[in-house]
Scaffold this motif. Structure first.
Motif, PDB file in Angstrom:
ATOM      1  N   LEU A 164       0.819  -1.203   0.000  1.00  0.00           N
ATOM      2  CA  LEU A 164       0.000   0.000   0.000  1.00  0.00           C
ATOM      3  C   LEU A 164       0.858   1.259   0.000  1.00  0.00           C
ATOM      4  O   LEU A 164       0.537   2.244  -0.683  1.00  0.00           O
ATOM      5  CB  LEU A 164      -0.944  -0.020   1.203  1.00  0.00           C
ATOM      6  CG  LEU A 164      -1.951   1.117   1.311  1.00  0.00           C
ATOM      7  CD1 LEU A 164      -2.777   1.263   0.045  1.00  0.00           C
ATOM      8  CD2 LEU A 164      -2.857   0.882   2.520  1.00  0.00           C
ATOM      9  N   GLU A 187       0.660   4.233  -2.824  1.00  0.00           N
ATOM     10  CA  GLU A 187       0.453   5.641  -2.481  1.00  0.00           C
ATOM     11  C   GLU A 187       1.550   6.506  -3.088  1.00  0.00           C
ATOM     12  O   GLU A 187       1.301   7.620  -3.560  1.00  0.00           O
ATOM     13  CB  GLU A 187       0.424   5.790  -0.962  1.00  0.00           C
ATOM     14  CG  GLU A 187      -0.061   7.134  -0.476  1.00  0.00           C
ATOM     15  CD  GLU A 187      -0.253   7.154   1.027  1.00  0.00           C
ATOM     16  OE1 GLU A 187      -1.085   7.939   1.511  1.00  0.00           O
ATOM     17  OE2 GLU A 187       0.434   6.395   1.731  1.00  0.00           O
ATOM     18  N   VAL A 229      -4.354  -2.728  -5.413  1.00  0.00           N
ATOM     19  CA  VAL A 229      -3.303  -3.295  -4.571  1.00  0.00           C
ATOM     20  C   VAL A 229      -3.729  -4.687  -4.137  1.00  0.00           C
ATOM     21  O   VAL A 229      -4.854  -4.887  -3.673  1.00  0.00           O
ATOM     22  CB  VAL A 229      -3.015  -2.418  -3.338  1.00  0.00           C
ATOM     23  CG1 VAL A 229      -2.015  -3.104  -2.414  1.00  0.00           C
ATOM     24  CG2 VAL A 229      -2.466  -1.066  -3.762  1.00  0.00           C
ATOM     25  N   ALA A 233      -7.583   1.761   2.536  1.00  0.00           N
ATOM     26  CA  ALA A 233      -6.732   1.857   1.345  1.00  0.00           C
ATOM     27  C   ALA A 233      -7.338   2.791   0.311  1.00  0.00           C
ATOM     28  O   ALA A 233      -6.615   3.499  -0.407  1.00  0.00           O
ATOM     29  CB  ALA A 233      -6.512   0.477   0.742  1.00  0.00           C
ATOM     30  N   VAL A 252      -5.939   4.402  -3.558  1.00  0.00           N
ATOM     31  CA  VAL A 252      -6.146   3.143  -4.278  1.00  0.00           C
ATOM     32  C   VAL A 252      -7.582   3.087  -4.784  1.00  0.00           C
ATOM     33  O   VAL A 252      -8.505   3.553  -4.120  1.00  0.00           O
ATOM     34  CB  VAL A 252      -5.837   1.948  -3.351  1.00  0.00           C
ATOM     35  CG1 VAL A 252      -6.221   0.632  -3.990  1.00  0.00           C
ATOM     36  CG2 VAL A 252      -4.359   1.949  -2.982  1.00  0.00           C
TER      37      VAL A 252
END
Length: 402
Positions: free
Chosen positions: A276, A280, A292, A305, A310
């Motif tokens: 993650l 980002e 992800v 997330a 995401v």
């Protein structure tokens, strides 16, 4: 959890090609090993994807679908090409796209990791290391690969699948080309990153041309190989930035490899999503939707997330434990899946345990019994061994692509 936070997981997502996914939850690609041992789908495999479609996700991705039988990861993979059973593939496409879900095929080529009893492993460079030996692809063989991926993608489209994902992660062929640890070529496909990513860009371009602008094309890319001297985050960021101009609909971020002896991200003990932070960091580099995959174990992690840029959450083992998890999360009737504690599994044992769990789901006979990962590994190995002869017979009769 605040309703607003959970609700974000169930908002539709419109991809650049115009396709609308009904929510933000995907079943990421896994090698389910439920092919018939000759490259075609089985009734059990169709039931598996029907189960996931009924469970409320947006899209399932079938792992490691080959364009020919000559470089498969295992003889439980599917092969989609001129020798395939079109009716069986159409049935799989229908079953996996029920209930508003989509079913995509992951376009794969195992390269150096091809299963030796059914292949002559070949990668970007010759390798001779413990557990892994391969010869190098010739320039002509490398140059033929984009058209092979494109033919497979076009057949997926023709047979009713909702999209394709190009596999450039986990140590498979396109990932091998990206890695300086495994790509030691001195031609235009090796050396500097611009050369190491050349094959990947050629594959993406030919696949897009083959299926047209309105069909979803995704890619699975490593954030890192997690190997010293391998493909690392700085190179991965550069590849993401370059892919922004390639016409993709989704970039699926994962990591790690399945090279013998290497540490797999999915065998880690971390409590949170593995990649993650990397996703980002690349959000400003691309307008392409990001997914992800890896390490999501709770509803909170999945919803958080989305707040970090995401667009899609890739679940694998969570959906093996609870095939209807998206419906349960949406309705509030399900909590987080209970991941089993498997004591001291042998190398490959954890993956084998989940593979055999998929077999149970496909047979509608899953149980709460944790079982033994060593026994699961033996069962997987025995099933693969039993498929060697029929796979090789099919490969010998496989027609050359026109």
């Amino acid at each position: 959890m605040k309703t607003r936070s959970k609700a974000a997981l169930f908002r539709p997502l419109e991809l650049p090609c115009g396709t609308i996914l009904r929510n933000r939850i995907a079943k990421s690609a896994m090698s389910d090993s439920l092919g018939d041992g000759r490259g075609d789908p089985t009734e059990a495999q169709i039931r598996l994807y029907e189960r996931w479609a009924a469970g409320g996700l947006a899209v399932s991705i079938v792992g490691e679908v080959q364009g020919s039988p000559h470089f498969a990861e295992k003889p439980g993979n599917l092969v989609l090409g001129p020798g395939s059973d079109a009716a069986r593939f159409r049935a799989l496409a229908r079953g996996g796209s029920a209930n508003g879900a989509q079913l995509w095929l992951q376009l794969g080529h195992a390269g150096a990791m091809a299963y030796p009893p059914t292949s002559g492993p070949r990668g970007p460079s010759a390798l001779d290391s413990p557990g892994l030996t391969c010869s190098a692809l010739t320039v002509r063989e490398v140059q033929s690969l984009p058209s092979e991926f494109a033919r497979t993608a076009r057949l997926a489209q023709d047979y009713g699948f909702g999209g394709v994902e190009i596999h450039a992660a986990h140590g498979f062929l396109l990932s091998q080309f990206l890695s300086p640890l495994f790509n030691r070529r001195q031609d235009r496909y090796g050396g500097a990153l611009a050369n190491r990513m050349r094959l990947l860009l050629e594959v993406v371009a030919e696949v897009r041309e083959a299926v047209g602008p309105r069909f979803p094309v995704a890619i699975k890319l490593n954030a890192t190989d997690q190997l010293e001297g391998g493909f690392a985050a700085d190179d991965a960021r550069a590849v993401v930035a370059t892919l922004d101009r390639s016409g993709l609909d989704l970039i699926d971020i994962s990591g790690g490899t399945y090279f013998p002896g290497a540490r797999s991200a999915s065998d880690g003990t971390g409590r949170g999503p593995y990649f993650l932070d990397f996703a980002e960091s690349v959000r400003p580099l691309t307008r392409t939707p990001l997914m992800v995959t890896g390490g999501f174990k709770t509803l909170r992690q999945a919803a958080d997330a989305l707040d970090r840029g995401v667009d899609m959450i890739g679940l694998a083992r969570a959906l093996v434990l609870e095939p209807a998890l998206p419906n349960g999360w949406r309705s509030g009737t399900a909590g987080d899946p209970a991941f089993p504690t498997l004591q001291n599994p042998p190398e490959g044992g954890l993956t084998a345990w989940y593979t055999m769990r998929l077999t149970q789901i496909a047979g509608n006979c899953e149980t709460s019994d944790v079982g033994d990962p060593e026994a699961a590994l033996r069962a997987c190995d025995a099933r693969d061994a039993a498929r060697i002869a029929p796979w090789n017979a099919r490969a010998r009769a496989w027609p050359e692509a026109g």
